[in-house]
Enzyme design. Structure first.
Site, PDB file in Angstrom:
ATOM      1  N   GLY A  33       1.100  -0.972   0.409  1.00 12.53           N
ATOM      2  CA  GLY A  33       0.124   0.212  -0.015  1.00 12.53           C
ATOM      3  C   GLY A  33       0.881   0.922  -0.266  1.00 12.53           C
ATOM      4  O   GLY A  33       1.279   2.147   0.989  1.00 12.53           O
TER       5      GLY A  33
ATOM      6  N   GLU B 219      -1.366   6.708  -3.564  1.00 15.52           N
ATOM      7  CA  GLU B 219      -2.640   7.202  -2.187  1.00 15.52           C
ATOM      8  C   GLU B 219      -3.655   8.326  -3.443  1.00 15.52           C
ATOM      9  O   GLU B 219      -2.942   8.992  -4.837  1.00 15.52           O
ATOM     10  CB  GLU B 219      -2.430   8.643  -1.300  1.00 15.52           C
ATOM     11  CG  GLU B 219      -2.146   7.188   0.101  1.00 15.52           C
ATOM     12  CD  GLU B 219      -1.252   8.600   1.637  1.00 15.52           C
ATOM     13  OE1 GLU B 219      -2.004   9.111   1.099  1.00 15.52           O
ATOM     14  OE2 GLU B 219      -0.989   7.456   2.334  1.00 15.52           O
TER      15      GLU B 219
ATOM     16  N   GLY C 243      -8.526  -4.957 -39.221  1.00 14.51           N
ATOM     17  CA  GLY C 243      -9.743  -4.901 -38.409  1.00 14.51           C
ATOM     18  C   GLY C 243      -9.814  -6.207 -37.951  1.00 14.51           C
ATOM     19  O   GLY C 243     -10.214  -6.264 -36.411  1.00 14.51           O
TER      20      GLY C 243
ATOM     21  N   GLU D 123       4.278   2.064 -11.337  1.00 19.22           N
ATOM     22  CA  GLU D 123       5.315   1.694 -10.462  1.00 19.22           C
ATOM     23  C   GLU D 123       6.227   2.790 -10.725  1.00 19.22           C
ATOM     24  O   GLU D 123       7.530   2.299 -11.326  1.00 19.22           O
ATOM     25  CB  GLU D 123       5.864  -0.205 -10.450  1.00 19.22           C
ATOM     26  CG  GLU D 123       4.929  -1.098  -9.594  1.00 19.22           C
ATOM     27  CD  GLU D 123       5.752  -2.151  -9.051  1.00 19.22           C
ATOM     28  OE1 GLU D 123       6.517  -1.978  -9.379  1.00 19.22           O
ATOM     29  OE2 GLU D 123       5.386  -3.513  -9.767  1.00 19.22           O
TER      30      GLU D 123
ATOM     31  N   THR E 292       6.117   6.183 -13.385  1.00 24.81           N
ATOM     32  CA  THR E 292       6.060   6.397 -14.584  1.00 24.81           C
ATOM     33  C   THR E 292       6.773   6.849 -15.568  1.00 24.81           C
ATOM     34  O   THR E 292       8.016   6.478 -15.005  1.00 24.81           O
ATOM     35  CB  THR E 292       5.153   8.244 -14.936  1.00 24.81           C
ATOM     36  OG1 THR E 292       5.950   8.587 -14.364  1.00 24.81           O
ATOM     37  CG2 THR E 292       3.743   7.760 -14.423  1.00 24.81           C
ATOM     38  N   SER E 293       6.973   6.446 -16.744  1.00 21.68           N
ATOM     39  CA  SER E 293       8.098   6.625 -17.704  1.00 21.68           C
ATOM     40  C   SER E 293       8.710   7.801 -17.212  1.00 21.68           C
ATOM     41  O   SER E 293      10.365   7.746 -17.736  1.00 21.68           O
ATOM     42  CB  SER E 293       7.775   6.349 -19.745  1.00 21.68           C
ATOM     43  OG  SER E 293       7.294   5.579 -19.951  1.00 21.68           O
TER      44      SER E 293
END
Lengths: 375, 263
Positions: free
Chosen positions: A114, A117, A333, A356, A358-359
């Protein structure tokens, strides 16, 4: 043998149900149990705690092979090991390890981590959840969001990052507290309507006057931030493996399709427009694999790997992005239809450049490592 | 109970098979090798029997094959087999079923056995002979193509179903017995991760012909493989096209009768 065995398992046990579970947005307890029987939880944990005692590279190959078939199950395994079992294994005391690890390795329960947030994503330091010590108990108050493996029937325990005071330098003192699911004052709510990893379990957690014994502190008080950073370093390798495996899976589907599909009287793979796309996909996947395995070998050798972990996570996830885009394009398609599978890979990829770290955060970490800020 | 499972290293079912230059084997570069699929049913049945009987029951894998067979033997150990005997000798390159059965019989006799499981045939050369010759050499009953296996509670006899044309045949056999396994007998387990780690510590006893008391590779001298030939190329395919299906069928019938002369 490890790769072959997990590939067989993934193709025979996961592939037949992946589409349906994704469609229904269903976390499968039965499939999770089967993965546990394969020994997919606790891969790096020593045998004495019920694990397999393998090296990190083996774990990464396992995640890669699962993700080659299905991102959701890959997520359950990656989060189960890196974020669930990892902190307990690395920072738990002997009593905590003996109490939790065997059950986690058997897959009886899953642990979650955890951290994120609602108002603390990339800025993890902005978290507001608190834990105060009162009569020999930690009293946890606050909430967490987007927590994998935290809200199913199998969820057994959560490692909660909380502010436990103020450091002498005025900054927040962060610590990790173990809070078992089912503790009064701890409510886990399943989050639904996800675009990706629909068959994985994602929860929103609420803590209100939630009390656990003082001994549920993980590691030392005030080390929460360091534990978090290390856990994310490890976790990045697993997310990278998800990108690599996903890219491999989508590439294989597209290659097979391109060789069978005929237009203008010949297989579409013989048109350079497609052949070159496939060649680029294969090349990028090979490069991604080499980078990720190097990061793992550094970790297994006990050498610093934080920079390579960030690079692997960044590169593998973005390679998967390019590969799934090309795969859908090649399949036209059909690529847009669920039945042809790459549609799922196309959706599942997007979390990998976000979760985990961002880039953008990965680039920040890398730019720090290469000295951009040492001026 | 002493349980023997036989296994053979064979090319993967999905491997592309090419004959080597000498025409006496296949090109092995780039080919993945696996445990003979039917042998896997035998391994699984052996493991289930051990789990059922318990006590000091033991499952030993016996494999005759080149050095590279170690990998498939380790896979069997990772599935749960206790230990293994690997018969490995340069003189056993490209052996006949008779030769293999002879050396297996010797190795199995040295190990001791109550029951032997093997695949109904190797999926590479499809001879399906080793089991029968082995039964003869060991002078024990053989039940082949088993789809159901049960052991009597007093461990004295086996009750089996064996697959025959159009159905199953229920048979009873006294122990010791050799059973060749057919698809449907069970679902072989995967090599789990803890299993793979445990397999590293398990013993593989490597034996050459001399260790088994042979001066040279035993041979029946009655048959030998002369040459391997590639699959004959398929003939030209002719598409029969017509506006109406009924006309296409008429044309097809005409071609079958007048050109192909098969009807």
């Amino acid at each position: 043998m490890l790769r072959d065995s997990i590939r067989d398992f993934a193709e025979n046990e996961i592939a037949p149900v992946a589409l349906e579970l994704d469609e229904k947005e269903e976390f499968s307890i039965e499939l999770t149990r089967k993965m546990a029987e394969m020994g997919l939880f606790g891969i790096i944990v020593p045998e004495k705690y019920g694990g397999s005692g393998m090296d990190y590279l083996s774990y990464i190959i396992a995640v890669e092979e699962i993700a080659r078939i299905d991102g959701s199950q890959g997520a359950t395994v990656a989060a189960g090991n890196s974020l669930g079992i990892g902190p307990l294994y690395y920072y738990g005391n002997e009593k905590q390890k003996e109490e939790w690890l065997p059950r986690l390795c058997r897959g009886e329960i899953l642990a979650s981590f955890g951290l994120t947030e609602a108002d603390a994503g990339s800025d993890a330091g902005a978290s507001k959840t608190t834990a105060r010590l009162e009569d020999g108990e930690w009293v946890v108050d606050g909430s967490k969001i987007f927590i994998t493996n935290s809200s199913s029937k199998l969820s057994g325990i959560c490692t909660v990052q909380a502010i436990t005071g103020q450091r002498s330098d005025g900054k927040k003192e962060m610590s990790c507290i173990l809070v078992p699911n089912g503790t009064p004052g701890f409510e886990a709510k399943k989050m639904t309507d996800k675009m990706m990893w629909r068959a994985s379990d994602t929860g929103e957690l609420f803590f209100e006057d939630c009390r656990v014994p003082e001994e549920n502190l993980l590691g030392k008080r005030g080390e929460g931030f360091k534990q978090m950073l290390e856990t994310l370093d490890n976790g990045r390798l697993a997310i990278a493996a998800m990108g690599l495996g996903g890219a491999q899976g989508a590439y294989e589907i597209a290659l097979k399709y391109a060789r069978e599909r005929e237009q203008f009287g010949r297989a579409i793979s013989t048109f350079q427009a497609n052949g070159f796309k496939l060649a680029d996909m294969a090349t990028e996947i090979e490069a991604a694999r080499t980078l990720l395995y190097k990061a793992c070998s550094l970790k297994d050798a006990g050498k610093p790997f934080s920079k390579q972990a960030a690079m692997s996570k960044l590169f593998c996830s973005e390679v998967m992005g390019r590969v799934v885009d090309s795969a859908v394009q090649i399949m036209g398609g059909y690529g847009l239809m669920k039945e042809y599978k790459v549609e799922r890979f196309f959706r599942d990829y997007k979390i990998l450049t976000i979760g985990e770290g961002t880039s953008e955060i990965q680039r920040l970490v890398i730019s720090r490592h290469i000295g951009c800020f040492d001026v | 109970m002493k349980i023997i499972v036989l296994l053979k290293r064979v090319p993967d079912t999905e491997a592309k098979i090419l004959i080597n230059q000498d025409g006496n084997g296949i090109r092995e570069d780039g080919v993945k090798f696996i445990i003979n699929t039917y042998d896997e049913y035998g391994i699984e049945e052996g493991l289930r029997l051990k789990e059922k009987v318990g006590g000091d029951s033991k499952v030993t894998a016996v494999c005759a094959g080149p050095e590279e067979s170690t990998e498939v033997i380790r896979t069997a150990l990772a599935m749960g087999v206790d230990d293994a005997v690997h018969i490995c000798d340069p003189a056993l390159a490209k052996p006949s079923p008779f030769t293999i059965a002879e050396v297996l019989a010797k190795a199995i006799s040295e190990e001791g056995f109550d029951i032997i499981f093997c695949g109904k045939q190797g999926i590479d050369d499809d001879m399906a002979q080793t089991q029968s010759i082995l039964a003869e050499k060991l002078d024990i009953p053989q039940v082949n193509n088993a789809t159901v296996f049960e052991l009597a509670d007093d461990l004295s006899k086996a009750v089996l179903n064996r697959r025959i044309e159009g159905g199953d045949e229920k048979v009873e056999a006294s122990l010791p017995v050799i059973i060749s396994c057919e698809k449907g007998l069970n679902d072989p387990r995967y090599a789990s991760l803890p299993g793979i780690m445990k397999a590293k510590k398990k013993e593989i006893r490597v034996k050459n012909l001399a260790d088994l008391g042979f001066n040279e590779a035993p041979s029946s001298g009655r048959s030998r493989v002369l040459k391997w030939l590639p699959m004959p190329k398929g003939g030209e395919c002719k598409m029969v096209e017509a506006e109406e299906t009924v006309d296409a069928v008429k044309e097809l019938a005409r071609l079958l009768r007048e050109e192909a002369k098969v009807v």
